[in-house]
Design a protein around this motif. Sequence first.
Motif, mmCIF file in Angstrom:
data_model
loop_
_atom_site.group_PDB
_atom_site.id
_atom_site.type_symbol
_atom_site.label_atom_id
_atom_site.label_comp_id
_atom_site.label_asym_id
_atom_site.label_seq_id
_atom_site.Cartn_x
_atom_site.Cartn_y
_atom_site.Cartn_z
ATOM 1 N N GLY A 115 34.263 37.806 47.285
ATOM 2 C CA GLY A 115 35.043 37.925 48.517
ATOM 3 C C GLY A 115 36.076 36.843 48.705
ATOM 4 O O GLY A 115 36.641 36.680 49.781
ATOM 5 N N HIS B 157 44.392 42.701 58.134
ATOM 6 C CA HIS B 157 43.464 43.820 57.905
ATOM 7 C C HIS B 157 42.922 44.434 59.186
ATOM 8 O O HIS B 157 42.396 45.536 59.161
ATOM 9 C CB HIS B 157 42.277 43.359 57.043
ATOM 10 C CG HIS B 157 42.620 43.203 55.605
ATOM 11 N ND1 HIS B 157 42.426 44.188 54.675
ATOM 12 C CD2 HIS B 157 43.174 42.150 54.933
ATOM 13 C CE1 HIS B 157 42.838 43.764 53.492
ATOM 14 N NE2 HIS B 157 43.305 42.542 53.624
ATOM 15 N N ILE C 13 48.848 39.103 51.810
ATOM 16 C CA ILE C 13 49.375 37.914 52.476
ATOM 17 C C ILE C 13 49.731 36.857 51.434
ATOM 18 O O ILE C 13 48.943 36.574 50.528
ATOM 19 C CB ILE C 13 48.322 37.349 53.450
ATOM 20 C CG1 ILE C 13 48.046 38.344 54.563
ATOM 21 C CG2 ILE C 13 48.755 35.996 54.010
ATOM 22 C CD1 ILE C 13 49.234 38.635 55.460
ATOM 23 N N ARG D 83 35.901 38.680 53.164
ATOM 24 C CA ARG D 83 35.569 40.054 53.556
ATOM 25 C C ARG D 83 34.655 40.039 54.780
ATOM 26 O O ARG D 83 34.799 40.853 55.692
ATOM 27 C CB ARG D 83 34.899 40.776 52.403
ATOM 28 C CG ARG D 83 34.741 42.258 52.598
ATOM 29 C CD ARG D 83 34.066 42.908 51.395
ATOM 30 N NE ARG D 83 34.931 42.936 50.232
ATOM 31 C CZ ARG D 83 34.704 42.258 49.111
ATOM 32 N NH1 ARG D 83 33.660 41.465 49.025
ATOM 33 N NH2 ARG D 83 35.515 42.345 48.086
ATOM 34 N N LYS E 253 39.893 37.489 44.514
ATOM 35 C CA LYS E 253 40.279 37.657 43.092
ATOM 36 C C LYS E 253 40.948 39.008 42.869
ATOM 37 O O LYS E 253 42.014 39.105 42.285
ATOM 38 C CB LYS E 253 39.036 37.571 42.211
ATOM 39 C CG LYS E 253 38.237 36.290 42.328
ATOM 40 C CD LYS E 253 37.076 36.242 41.365
ATOM 41 C CE LYS E 253 35.997 37.268 41.678
ATOM 42 N NZ LYS E 253 35.357 37.137 42.998
ATOM 43 N N THR E 254 40.283 40.078 43.342
ATOM 44 C CA THR E 254 40.784 41.427 43.053
ATOM 45 C C THR E 254 42.134 41.661 43.711
ATOM 46 O O THR E 254 43.069 42.176 43.081
ATOM 47 C CB THR E 254 39.767 42.472 43.553
ATOM 48 O OG1 THR E 254 38.481 42.147 43.015
ATOM 49 C CG2 THR E 254 40.160 43.872 43.133
ATOM 50 N N ALA E 255 42.233 41.263 44.976
ATOM 51 C CA ALA E 255 43.497 41.456 45.710
ATOM 52 C C ALA E 255 44.634 40.736 44.990
ATOM 53 O O ALA E 255 45.721 41.285 44.800
ATOM 54 C CB ALA E 255 43.364 40.945 47.145
HETATM 55 N N1 LIG Z 1 46.143 37.531 49.782
HETATM 56 C C1 LIG Z 1 45.481 38.495 50.440
HETATM 57 N N2 LIG Z 1 46.150 39.287 51.313
HETATM 58 C C2 LIG Z 1 45.492 40.238 52.009
HETATM 59 N N3 LIG Z 1 44.172 40.495 51.883
HETATM 60 C C3 LIG Z 1 43.466 39.731 51.026
HETATM 61 C C4 LIG Z 1 44.069 38.704 50.257
HETATM 62 N N4 LIG Z 1 43.103 38.129 49.488
HETATM 63 C C5 LIG Z 1 41.951 38.762 49.788
HETATM 64 N N5 LIG Z 1 42.165 39.717 50.698
HETATM 65 C C6 LIG Z 1 41.155 40.625 51.291
HETATM 66 O O1 LIG Z 1 39.931 39.905 51.381
HETATM 67 C C7 LIG Z 1 38.832 40.743 50.979
HETATM 68 C C8 LIG Z 1 38.161 40.110 49.747
HETATM 69 O O2 LIG Z 1 39.129 40.052 48.707
HETATM 70 P P1 LIG Z 1 38.775 40.595 47.230
HETATM 71 O O3 LIG Z 1 38.070 41.893 47.296
HETATM 72 O O4 LIG Z 1 40.010 40.509 46.434
HETATM 73 O O5 LIG Z 1 37.760 39.444 46.797
HETATM 74 P P2 LIG Z 1 37.027 39.337 45.395
HETATM 75 O O6 LIG Z 1 36.918 37.904 45.070
HETATM 76 O O7 LIG Z 1 37.652 40.239 44.410
HETATM 77 O O8 LIG Z 1 35.627 39.924 45.806
HETATM 78 P P3 LIG Z 1 34.548 40.561 44.799
HETATM 79 O O9 LIG Z 1 33.979 39.402 44.042
HETATM 80 O O10 LIG Z 1 33.615 41.233 45.731
HETATM 81 O O11 LIG Z 1 35.320 41.512 43.910
HETATM 82 C C9 LIG Z 1 39.423 42.102 50.659
HETATM 83 O O12 LIG Z 1 39.321 42.918 51.815
HETATM 84 C C10 LIG Z 1 40.873 41.806 50.374
HETATM 85 O O13 LIG Z 1 41.711 42.924 50.695
#
Ligand SMILES: Nc1ncnc2c1ncn2[C@@H]1O[C@H](COP(=O)(O)OP(=O)(O)OP(=O)(O)O)[C@@H](O)[C@H]1O
Length: 347
Positions: free
Chosen positions: A94, A260, A65, A290, A97-99
């Motif tokens: 959550g 999602h 998104i 999440r 960051k990763t996304a």
């Molecule tokens: N811009 C986005 N569009 C769609 N989904 C997203 C977006 N940002 C985050 N999400 C979703 O939100 C959830 C948490 O995101 P993500 O895993 O990237 O967080 P994180 O900060 O990397 O978490 P962690 O610290 O556990 O690695 C995931 O299911 C991810 O797919």
Amino acid sequence: MTNSSRERKVRGSQIRTSRREKQDKNARNRTEKELTRLENHQTHRTKNGTSKLDERFIPEEQPFIETEAVTQVETRMRRWLDVGRPVHLIGPTGCGKTALAMHVARERDRPVVWINGDADLTTSDLVGEYAEKERISERDKYVHNVVKSKDIVRDRWVDNPLTLAVREGATLVYNEFSRTKPVANNVLLSVFEEGVLELPGQRGKSRYVDVHPDFRAILTSNSVEYAGVHEPQDALLDRLVGLYLDFYDRETEVEIVRAHVDDFDTEDTEQIVRLMRELRERLDVNVGTRAAIMAAEGLTTVDDLDRSILTDICVDVLASKVAQHSDVHELRDEVEATIKGMEGTLS
Ligand SMILES: Nc1ncnc2c1ncn2[C@@H]1O[C@H](COP(=O)(O)OP(=O)(O)OP(=O)(O)O)[C@@H](O)[C@H]1O
């Protein structure tokens, strides 16, 4: 003995080869072997349309998104990637960051290499090691029907993710890099500054790899753990551009949950996001995006929702974060009080 003396024919190669000629022959053999290996690699690559890089584990592509809040961070990230600076995303569990890292990496239209930070990760896990035995058999027929064979078994160097990314100009996504012991990450220092990767296990000139001009790096770390796992060395932090992230605004989180969770009513999505954001404010545990996605998934299984079921779903989604069973009762009380307090806005 016949009149004409018969010249003795020597079959096969000349018996006596000068040392120099032998060295040239070996050098030619080595070159031919290397060319064959590269051709095979290229064939493998074209035949399968993939390079060795693609064999690396990369998280499956998820719906992404892009609201204004997301685009703003993307723009900042691209600014630094465009000038070749490694970007470090820091934020709570959550928050996205990763996304974000994977999306921006994929958008660069370069191969993506993924590394998951871990306390057991070593430098050779990052750069490579002599991990395979290579058997080279040489068969020489000096004299007809006499075969002189020689088997040479030697270690073969295998590149690991960081070296592959540096050689092929990939975008490296190094997730939770601060979980890795700082000493293992030392190889990054010269990659990010001098543009050279040193392979400690290698010898001679193959010890150094010039960083491909298209190589880029995005590192992530969890703000809480970042403080507590391994304090990365300042020399590395000095080379990184740091972007602190927090949870997105409500509209963005609603869009993310909707992306999602299929078949979930928009109004219900807005309500569960509002509830999870309220719990984020009230609870000591981290309530990430999440958690909102998981709660929405739980709600899709419910036909007649009541306060008790909603409480169960929220407690189940967050209970893993509390250490003791006794803490779950306190968590449940907090959730019930929050739902009760929002009764007017939760239909
Ligand atoms: N811009 C986005 N569009 C769609 N989904 C997203 C977006 N940002 C985050 N999400 C979703 O939100 C959830 C948490 O995101 P993500 O895993 O990237 O967080 P994180 O900060 O990397 O978490 P962690 O610290 O556990 O690695 C995931 O299911 C991810 O797919």
